[in-house]
Design an enzyme around this catalytic site. Structure first.
Site, PDB file in Angstrom:
ATOM      1  N   CYS A  97      -1.813   9.769  -6.873  1.00 43.67           N
ATOM      2  CA  CYS A  97      -2.925   9.596  -5.931  1.00 43.67           C
ATOM      3  C   CYS A  97      -3.945  10.712  -6.107  1.00 43.67           C
ATOM      4  CB  CYS A  97      -2.459   9.578  -4.482  1.00 43.67           C
ATOM      5  SG  CYS A  97      -3.854   9.505  -3.335  1.00 43.67           S
ATOM      6  N   LYS A 139       0.853  -1.197   0.000  1.00 41.50           N
ATOM      7  CA  LYS A 139       0.000   0.000   0.000  1.00 41.50           C
ATOM      8  C   LYS A 139       0.889   1.247   0.000  1.00 41.50           C
ATOM      9  CE  LYS A 139      -3.404   2.955   0.755  1.00 41.50           C
ATOM     10  NZ  LYS A 139      -4.328   3.324  -0.335  1.00 41.50           N
TER      11      LYS A 139
HETATM   12  C1  DHB Z   1      -5.142   6.246  -2.707  1.00 43.69           C
HETATM   13  C2  DHB Z   1      -5.680   6.116  -3.961  1.00 43.69           C
HETATM   14  C3  DHB Z   1      -4.837   6.032  -5.050  1.00 43.69           C
HETATM   15  O1  DHB Z   1      -5.315   5.884  -6.309  1.00 43.69           O
HETATM   16  C4  DHB Z   1      -3.477   6.109  -4.869  1.00 43.69           C
HETATM   17  O2  DHB Z   1      -2.675   6.043  -5.923  1.00 43.69           O
HETATM   18  C5  DHB Z   1      -2.943   6.240  -3.605  1.00 43.69           C
HETATM   19  C6  DHB Z   1      -3.787   6.305  -2.524  1.00 43.69           C
HETATM   20  C7  DHB Z   1      -6.035   6.354  -1.566  1.00 43.69           C
HETATM   21  O3  DHB Z   1      -7.050   7.040  -1.670  1.00 43.69           O
HETATM   22  O4  DHB Z   1      -5.707   5.771  -0.508  1.00 43.69           O
END
Ligand code: DHB
Length: 308
Positions: A126, A43
């Site tokens: 993001c 993540k």
């Molecule tokens: C999140 C969503 C994304 O598309 C990303 O690249 C990184 C984080 C999020 O909302 O947690």
């Protein structure tokens, strides 16, 4: 044989998880490590742990998914520590997504002295931060300065995860920037930013953050994702491998990505829907296609898309 090679990282199956999906906690990472996912992507992390945005923050329908998670993660130290003590030969890609360029430098300096990940996947895309509503990947001059500065001190394998582009000029411009640096791989695409989904009974949006706007993933985005892979395959240096991501549900979808030039693929929405068994299913479906076509490896057809 569906093995692949990302710039020297040997991956036994070209199919892995997309960052963000069931790869945040110790248990989720352990399950991925033990699965038939070819690699584990973590993540996207920040310096400090984050709880993320208010719920509901994820919704799916038959055509795909919308999310505005807000980067919930356990913080860089947790992920570095997990990598230190993991006991597995499976390749790990550490995704990072600082809230600012300065925070990205801080995270990269920490990662620079750690040795247990195979590469970083630097997230330039993001779409869901309440703090700052800018996607770095769309600011070409900022990206350019950022990469220039970071490659001064960061000497380890580093790939980038890009947002979707739509215009030929933007693909060429981004590829021109990336081609100047020792980029290890390019992952495209992240979710399509700022979609909206509606519940007509409540006459309401379906997710809480940002007045219902969020990143769209899953089947609906596949044609855009394939186009991004194809354009970057055309414009990037031939030694920069591409990892394709967006709307993969079947082995046929994986085949299409490789045909467009991807060296590997990542599974997001469908992995969340189906869980760990998705990897075995996709591997089986892809192998069946290769057998029927008499292809012995991905290199037999990688990038060889026919056009009129
Ligand atoms: C999140 C969503 C994304 O598309 C990303 O690249 C990184 C984080 C999020 O909302 O947690």
């Amino acid at each position: 044989d569906i093995s692949t090679n990302i710039n020297g990282i040997k991956i036994s199956s070209c199919i892995m998880n997309a960052s963000g999906i069931l790869c945040c906690t110790e248990k989720e990472l352990y399950n991925l490590m033990m699965s038939s996912s070819g690699a584990v992507v973590t993540k996207s992390c920040t310096i400090k742990p984050r709880k993320g945005n208010l719920k509901p923050r994820y919704f799916e329908w038959k055509g795909g998914s919308i999310n505005s998670m807000g980067l919930p993660n356990l913080g860089i130290d947790f992920y570095l520590n997990f990598l230190e003590k993991k006991n597995s030969k499976k390749p790990f890609l550490l995704s990072i997504s600082g809230l600012s360029i300065e925070e990205n430098y801080l995270i990269l300096r920490k990662a620079n002295i750690s040795s247990n990940m195979n590469a970083i996947e630097l997230n330039l895309s993001c779409p869901n931060l309440l703090e700052k509503d800018k996607i770095l990947g769309y600011d070409f001059s900022k990206i350019s300065d950022f990469l220039e500065n970071l490659f001064q001190f960061y000497k380890k394998p580093l790939g980038v995860k890009l947002p979707p582009y739509f215009e030929d000029f933007h693909f060429r411009k981004m590829a021109f920037i990336l081609n100047k640096y020792p980029i290890y791989f390019v992952t495209c695409i992240n979710s399509l930013p700022n979609g909206i989904c509606i519940d007509i009974n409540k006459e309401s949006v379906v997710i809480h953050p940002k007045k219902g706007f969020g990143g769209i993933g899953g089947l609906s985005i596949k044609p855009f994702a394939l186009a991004n892979v194809r354009k970057f395959y055309t414009y990037l240096r031939k030694d920069i491998p591409i990892i394709g991501c967006g709307g993969i549900c079947t082995g046929k979808d994986v085949f299409e990505y490789i045909l467009c030039g991807a060296s590997a693929v990542q599974i997001g929405t469908q992995f969340l829907k189906e869980g760990i068994p998705v990897f075995d299913r996709l591997i089986k479906e892809l192998i069946t296609i290769l057998k029927n076509k008499n292809y012995s490896s991905l290199n037999s057809f990688k990038g060889k898309l026919n056009v009129f």
